[in-house]
Design a protein around this motif. Structure first.
Motif, PDB file in Angstrom:
ATOM      1  N   LEU A   1       0.811  -1.210   0.000  1.00 40.75           N
ATOM      2  CA  LEU A   1       0.000   0.000   0.000  1.00 40.75           C
ATOM      3  C   LEU A   1       0.853   1.273   0.000  1.00 40.75           C
ATOM      4  O   LEU A   1       0.535   2.218  -0.720  1.00 40.75           O
ATOM      5  N   PRO A   2       1.955   1.345   0.769  1.00 43.30           N
ATOM      6  CA  PRO A   2       2.772   2.570   0.692  1.00 43.30           C
ATOM      7  C   PRO A   2       3.309   2.844  -0.716  1.00 43.30           C
ATOM      8  O   PRO A   2       3.408   3.994  -1.131  1.00 43.30           O
ATOM      9  N   VAL A   3       3.641   1.775  -1.450  1.00 43.88           N
ATOM     10  CA  VAL A   3       4.134   1.959  -2.808  1.00 43.88           C
ATOM     11  C   VAL A   3       3.010   2.395  -3.740  1.00 43.88           C
ATOM     12  O   VAL A   3       3.152   3.318  -4.546  1.00 43.88           O
ATOM     13  N   LEU A   4       1.852   1.729  -3.614  1.00 39.96           N
ATOM     14  CA  LEU A   4       0.719   2.063  -4.463  1.00 39.96           C
ATOM     15  C   LEU A   4       0.153   3.446  -4.155  1.00 39.96           C
ATOM     16  O   LEU A   4      -0.526   4.039  -5.004  1.00 39.96           O
ATOM     17  N   ALA A   5       0.405   3.957  -2.960  1.00 45.05           N
ATOM     18  CA  ALA A   5      -0.087   5.292  -2.609  1.00 45.05           C
ATOM     19  C   ALA A   5       0.500   6.348  -3.536  1.00 45.05           C
ATOM     20  O   ALA A   5      -0.116   7.400  -3.757  1.00 45.05           O
ATOM     21  N   GLU A   6       1.668   6.075  -4.071  1.00 40.56           N
ATOM     22  CA  GLU A   6       2.290   7.010  -5.005  1.00 40.56           C
ATOM     23  C   GLU A   6       1.784   6.801  -6.426  1.00 40.56           C
ATOM     24  O   GLU A   6       2.110   7.581  -7.318  1.00 40.56           O
ATOM     25  N   ARG A   7       0.999   5.759  -6.629  1.00 41.81           N
ATOM     26  CA  ARG A   7       0.405   5.490  -7.938  1.00 41.81           C
ATOM     27  C   ARG A   7      -1.106   5.316  -7.754  1.00 41.81           C
ATOM     28  O   ARG A   7      -1.634   4.194  -7.749  1.00 41.81           O
ATOM     29  N   PRO A   8      -1.832   6.422  -7.540  1.00 44.26           N
ATOM     30  CA  PRO A   8      -3.262   6.338  -7.181  1.00 44.26           C
ATOM     31  C   PRO A   8      -4.119   5.621  -8.212  1.00 44.26           C
ATOM     32  O   PRO A   8      -5.081   4.947  -7.847  1.00 44.26           O
TER      33      PRO A   8
END
Length: 580
Positions: A542-549
């Motif tokens: 989730l922290p990584v995907l947070a930068e790719r909404p």
């Protein structure tokens, strides 16, 4: 001489209305209505002010004998058949209600209307923070009282009714005081422990039926309060409408700022009514009188090859007296939070009051009426019993509740008494979400006595009687606004829940409420820590995907479609699990 007499009576009314001893409790500290604790205020200055006012008023204000609850030294005259004006009568009634409340001694007399601790809380609240309701005096009219949670002793044939709401910032149910006014002799009034009017009227405190027998049993103070408290503004009606099951016209009125009491609530009136023969078994259309909103088209809750996040909000409302603006605002904020977290509008089902009309946004047409209990239960069970239909299922409860935790829906027949079709019990909700096929079930319960639901869920999750469903209960997360005996206060908890972002775990809605006065509770805490409200795992990218909404939305939010082979693979895997 008649003119002089009326002027004297009017002056005494004004003096009684401004009487400090009848306007405040416990030397009138400035209090927080929500919990009855004293806040900042110069008590010494207020005592001096009260003393000066008492000196100036002399013997004009009625004095109260605290032992017998009888005013002494008063020269009041109210005609039973011909009061001067209805306003004058209500002013006198409000003053006598205050005198009665001042005479309550929580420590020496075991109260029959609530627990001793809540009685002490009541004594700390100023009258300015309470609301006062009363019926008008009418010739040849007697009143009866109905409440949703049971019967009152001596509920019928009274000259007038008065009601005090001491906790107006709390959600219903919470303690309210109901008073009867009857034409009695002074001796009979004393036997009923009432407050006697020199005009031949007697003021007594109403109590729940069978509460006297309950006091002989071994109950804790909190258990007694649940059994004996009157928790709702009653329906007060003309005695000629006594037949149960038929609509009764509410004659009770709120009087703002009378005799030192506070303001009246800003209510939301329901303008359209549900037709009596229109209750449905399926969520297929709406039931309105001619000229109101059109029926809602039938849509499928679950589509093949697709798994979605679903949400349901439930606010029963019960009647116009419990419909206040903050509940509608709570629903609007929670609805916006769901949309921010990717829930599609057509996957958010709103059940609201007696007609479903609630302004959410331009594209959301209408909710469904909360009067349709079958539709509510069918909606929950359909989502929970359909495999591969729901990823995250969110249920938001924010409405009136009885002392056993049951949700009051809507008083469909208008008689003021709750029938089984007008309540959604804790056991029914537990049955509906039991063994739910959704990957996650998140229940947000901001209502009085919500801790009862917490206790029941914890019992089910650890029950050896149903070992097959124990694992499914671990997928059910409940956030409740209080304990088994707590009221729901104001709207701070719902506001906090509505601030959940797409990066917050569900446990965030609980962790920041450690300071709250009620016993806010959380079940299945580990799952609440590991997932967002839309079912995304916190620790797995989730922290990584947070930068790719955009990738986050496609992978976890809203709906995810499967290719047919993938869907068949998941279905066969689920089938093998159920066989084992």
């Amino acid at each position: 001489m008649r003119t002089i007499h009326l002027l004297i009576c009017f002056c005494v009314v004004l003096a009684c209305a401004r009487m400090p001893s009848a306007g405040r409790l416990r030397n009138s500290p400035t209090n927080d209505t929500s919990n009855g604790t004293q806040t900042s205020g110069n008590l010494a200055s207020r005592r001096r002010e009260h003393s000066a006012r008492n000196t100036a008023q002399g013997n004009n204000a009625p004095r109260t004998n605290l032992r017998h609850n009888v005013p002494v030294g008063s020269n009041l005259h109210l005609s039973v058949n011909r009061p001067s004006t209805s306003k004058t009568f209500v002013t006198w009634l409000a003053a006598y209600v205050q005198a009665y409340m001042l005479a309550i001694n929580c420590s020496t007399v075991r109260p029959k209307f609530t627990s001793e601790s809540r009685c002490e809380t009541l004594k700390q609240i100023s009258f300015e923070q309470m609301r006062f309701y009363a019926t008008p005096r009418r010739i040849n009219t007697v009143y009866s009282v109905a409440i949703p949670e049971g019967k009152l002793r001596d509920h019928s044939s009274h000259q007038a009714i008065a009601v005090v709401d001491p906790f107006p910032t709390a959600s219903f149910g919470h303690l309210v005081l109901v008073f009867y006014v009857d034409a009695l002799t002074k001796s009979k009034c004393h036997l009923k422990r009432g407050l006697y009017f020199d005009s031949g009227l007697c003021l007594t405190l109403a109590r729940r039926s069978k509460c006297r027998n309950i006091h002989r049993l071994q109950f804790t103070s909190e258990q007694l309060s649940k059994k004996c408290e009157i928790n709702f503004i009653p329906t007060v009606y003309d005695h000629s409408q006594e037949t149960p099951g038929l609509k009764r016209d509410q004659t009770l009125e709120c009087f703002p700022y009378i005799a030192g009491f506070g303001s009246c609530p800003k209510q939301l009136l329901t303008t359209s009514k549900i037709e009596s023969d229109c209750e449905l078994v399926a969520n297929s259309k709406r039931c309105y009188e001619t000229g109101t909103a059109a029926p809602r088209p039938q849509t499928s809750l679950c589509d093949r090859l697709e798994t979605c996040d679903h949400a349901m909000t439930l606010f029963g409302g019960w009647n116009d007296e419990t419909m206040v603006t903050r509940h509608e605002e709570n629903l609007q904020r929670f609805y916006e939070m769901l949309k921010r977290n990717g829930f599609k509008k057509n996957k958010i089902q709103v059940f609201y009051n007696g007609n479903g009309n609630v302004p959410l946004d331009d594209s959301y047409r209408h909710g469904l009426p909360a009067s349709n209990k079958n539709a509510i239960r069918n909606h929950v069970t359909t989502l929970c019993r359909t495999s591969l239909c729901v990823d995250s299922f969110v249920i938001y409860l924010n409405g009136p509740a009885t002392s056993d935790g049951s949700i009051l829906l809507w008083d469909t027949n208008g008689d003021g008494e709750a029938q089984s079709t007008e309540t959604y019990t804790v056991e029914e909700l537990i049955d509906d979400v039991a063994d739910c096929d959704a990957n996650h079930v998140f229940i947000f319960a901001d209502q009085s006595y919500s801790g009862i639901l917490t206790t029941r869920l914890r019992q089910m999750s650890s029950s050896p009687v149903y070992p097959a469903t124990t694992s499914s209960w671990n997928r059910v997360v409940l956030l409740s606004s209080g304990g088994e005996y707590d009221y729901s206060w104001r709207d701070e908890i719902s506001r906090h829940w509505s601030a959940l972002s797409h990066l917050h775990p569900v446990s965030w809605a609980y962790d920041a409420l450690g300071y709250w006065r009620s016993q806010v509770s959380l079940t299945a805490a580990r799952r609440a820590q590991d997932f967002t409200i839309y079912g995304a795992p916190i620790e797995q990218g989730l922290p990584v995907l947070a930068e790719r909404p955009s990738e986050l939305r496609n992978k976890y939010m809203g709906c995810q479609r499967f290719a047919q082979p993938e869907w068949l693979l998941q279905f066969s895997s689920l089938y093998e699990m159920t066989r084992d």
